[in-house]
Motif scaffolding. Structure first.
Motif, short mmCIF file in Angstrom:
data_model
loop_
_atom_site.label_atom_id
_atom_site.label_comp_id
_atom_site.label_asym_id
_atom_site.label_seq_id
_atom_site.Cartn_x
_atom_site.Cartn_y
_atom_site.Cartn_z
N GLN A 259 0.82 -1.21 0.00
CA GLN A 259 0.00 0.00 0.00
C GLN A 259 0.86 1.27 0.00
OE1 GLN A 259 -2.71 0.06 3.28
NE2 GLN A 259 -4.00 1.60 2.32
N SER A 260 1.91 1.23 0.81
CA SER A 260 2.82 2.36 0.90
C SER A 260 3.53 2.60 -0.45
CB SER A 260 3.85 2.08 2.01
OG SER A 260 4.84 3.04 2.03
N VAL A 261 3.95 1.52 -1.08
CA VAL A 261 4.64 1.63 -2.38
C VAL A 261 3.67 2.18 -3.43
CG1 VAL A 261 5.69 0.25 -4.24
CG2 VAL A 261 6.33 -0.17 -1.86
N GLU A 262 2.42 1.68 -3.41
CA GLU A 262 1.41 2.17 -4.36
C GLU A 262 1.20 3.67 -4.21
OE1 GLU A 262 -1.47 -1.68 -5.22
OE2 GLU A 262 -1.99 -0.31 -3.61
N THR B 52 3.21 5.92 -3.03
CA THR B 52 4.38 6.68 -3.51
C THR B 52 4.41 6.74 -5.03
OG1 THR B 52 5.70 6.24 -1.56
CG2 THR B 52 6.93 6.65 -3.58
N VAL B 53 4.24 5.61 -5.68
CA VAL B 53 4.33 5.60 -7.15
C VAL B 53 3.18 6.43 -7.74
CG1 VAL B 53 4.38 4.13 -9.21
CG2 VAL B 53 5.55 3.39 -7.13
N ASN B 54 1.98 6.31 -7.17
CA ASN B 54 0.85 7.13 -7.66
C ASN B 54 1.14 8.61 -7.52
OD1 ASN B 54 -0.56 4.86 -8.29
ND2 ASN B 54 -1.85 4.85 -6.45
N ARG C 206 2.45 13.92 -9.80
CA ARG C 206 3.27 15.15 -9.84
C ARG C 206 4.00 15.35 -11.15
NH1 ARG C 206 5.93 17.26 -4.48
NH2 ARG C 206 4.44 16.42 -2.97
N TYR C 207 4.62 14.27 -11.65
CA TYR C 207 5.55 14.43 -12.77
C TYR C 207 5.04 13.83 -14.09
CZ TYR C 207 8.76 15.51 -8.95
OH TYR C 207 9.34 16.05 -7.84
N LEU D 114 8.22 -5.33 -4.92
CA LEU D 114 7.06 -4.41 -4.92
C LEU D 114 7.37 -3.13 -5.68
CD1 LEU D 114 5.79 -4.76 -1.21
CD2 LEU D 114 4.73 -5.69 -3.28
N MET D 115 8.51 -2.52 -5.37
CA MET D 115 8.87 -1.27 -6.06
C MET D 115 8.99 -1.51 -7.57
SD MET D 115 9.12 1.32 -3.89
CE MET D 115 9.62 2.45 -5.15
N SER D 116 9.62 -2.62 -7.93
CA SER D 116 9.85 -2.88 -9.36
C SER D 116 8.54 -3.18 -10.08
CB SER D 116 10.81 -4.06 -9.54
OG SER D 116 12.03 -3.76 -8.92
N GLN D 117 7.63 -3.86 -9.40
CA GLN D 117 6.36 -4.16 -10.06
C GLN D 117 5.55 -2.90 -10.32
OE1 GLN D 117 3.11 -6.54 -8.10
NE2 GLN D 117 3.37 -7.79 -9.93
N LEU D 118 5.43 -2.06 -9.27
CA LEU D 118 4.61 -0.85 -9.41
C LEU D 118 5.25 0.15 -10.39
CD1 LEU D 118 1.86 -0.33 -7.91
CD2 LEU D 118 3.19 -2.19 -6.97
#
Ligand SMILES: NC(=O)c1ccc[n+]([C@@H]2O[C@H](COP(=O)([O-])OP(=O)(O)OC[C@H]3O[C@@H](n4cnc5c(N)ncnc54)[C@H](O)[C@@H]3O)[C@@H](O)[C@H]2O)c1
Length: 264
Positions: free
Chosen positions: A61-64, A66-68, A73-74, A121-125
């Motif tokens: 959830q935390s990773v999601e 952040t990526v969202n 933003r960018y 997780l980071m790589s998937q998202l």
């Protein structure tokens, strides 16, 4: 630097508040990259190109979130640096029967959670975003111990060996879609936040040394062909190169950044 041409690129660096991650954050900011530090807490370095997003890489959830937030933003993501990592030294079995320094389920699960599941997780998202863009680079921070093994750090080394394997497999999966995946395996480096007194006490125990003897070992660089420990910026330089189009045909490899050291 124009040769690398990174100005305006967007990068997430996990664990960017300390040590190698902070050196990477600093260097990328200097090169004009918009950098997102995804860490448990904010670091001391501040820059107009840097934002901090509180992130636990081991929590989907935390990773999601952040990526969202980065995409909101960018609108794009050029690079993910999977740098966050922990190291809790422990022996497989301790002949003295001291359970404090034997691997247990809690230590094992914690290291797998951050060093291995966090990278997944980071790589998937981030990978989903990169695949939809048709471009991107994932850089995995491994360790020389992941290539060679390490006394008293078997679980840590195993998580890094798993990361090396992710690098190879994901480069095969994502290459067709324009995404490169590479790894960096630092060897003996100058001091970072990882070297806490708890870490040193545990590592010294697993190697039948005192903490003093262990510390003296840091300056005995006889096992390193270049005769010195590595500077954090020397890892950051490789990150900048790997992220750039100068490395456009480099994927699926983990580069040993260890002054020529290959055993230990
Ligand atoms: N220092 C070395 O000699 C060395 C050698 C080889 C590899 N490495 C690797 O380099 C990476 C960075 O190590 P370092 O020595 O700079 O460590 P460090 O302890 O200085 O920094 C690690 C950072 O990761 C963050 N972090 C930890 N758990 C996290 C989580 N769940 N979510 C988000 N962030 C988290 C910490 O808060 C910290 O800021 C690690 O992957 C480590 O395994 C380090």
């Amino acid at each position: 630097m124009e040769w690398l041409n990174l100005k305006g690129k967007i990068a997430i660096v996990t664990g960017g508040s300390s040590g190698i991650g902070q050196a990477v954050v600093k260097e990328l900011c200097q090169l004009g990259v918009k950098v997102v530090n995804a860490d448990l807490s904010e670091g001391s370095f501040i820059d107009e190109n840097l934002i901090f997003l509180e992130t636990n890489v081991a929590d989907r959830q935390s990773v999601e979130q952040t990526v969202n937030e980065v995409i909101k933003r960018y609108g794009k993501l050029d690079c993910l640096v999977n740098n966050a990592g922990i190291n809790i030294p422990a022996l497989l079995t301790d002949k003295q029967g001291n359970s404090d320094y034997e691997l247990n389920d809690r230590i094992f699960d914690k290291m797998i959670d951050v060093n291995q599941k966090g990278v997944f997780l980071m790589s998937q998202l981030c990978g989903r975003v990169m695949v939809s863009q048709g471009t991107g680079v994932i850089i995995n921070m491994s360790s020389e111990s992941g290539l060679e093994g390490s006394e008293g750090q078997s679980c840590y080394a195993a998580t890094k060996a798993a990361v090396n394997s992710f690098t190879r497999s994901w480069s095969k999966e994502l290459g067709k879609q324009g995404v490169r995946v590479v790894g960096i395996a630092p060897g003996i480096m100058e001091e970072t936040g990882l070297r806490t007194i708890e870490y040193e006490t545990a590592l010294a125990y697993t190697r039948d040394k005192t903490v003093e003897e262990l510390r003296q070992g840091y300056s005995q660089t006889g096992t390193i062909p270049l005769g010195r420990s590595g500077k954090l910026v020397e890892v950051a330089d490789v990150v900048a190169y790997f992220m750039s189009d100068r490395a456009s045909y480099v994927s699926g490899v983990t580069l040993n950044v260890a002054g020529g050291k290959t055993r230990g």
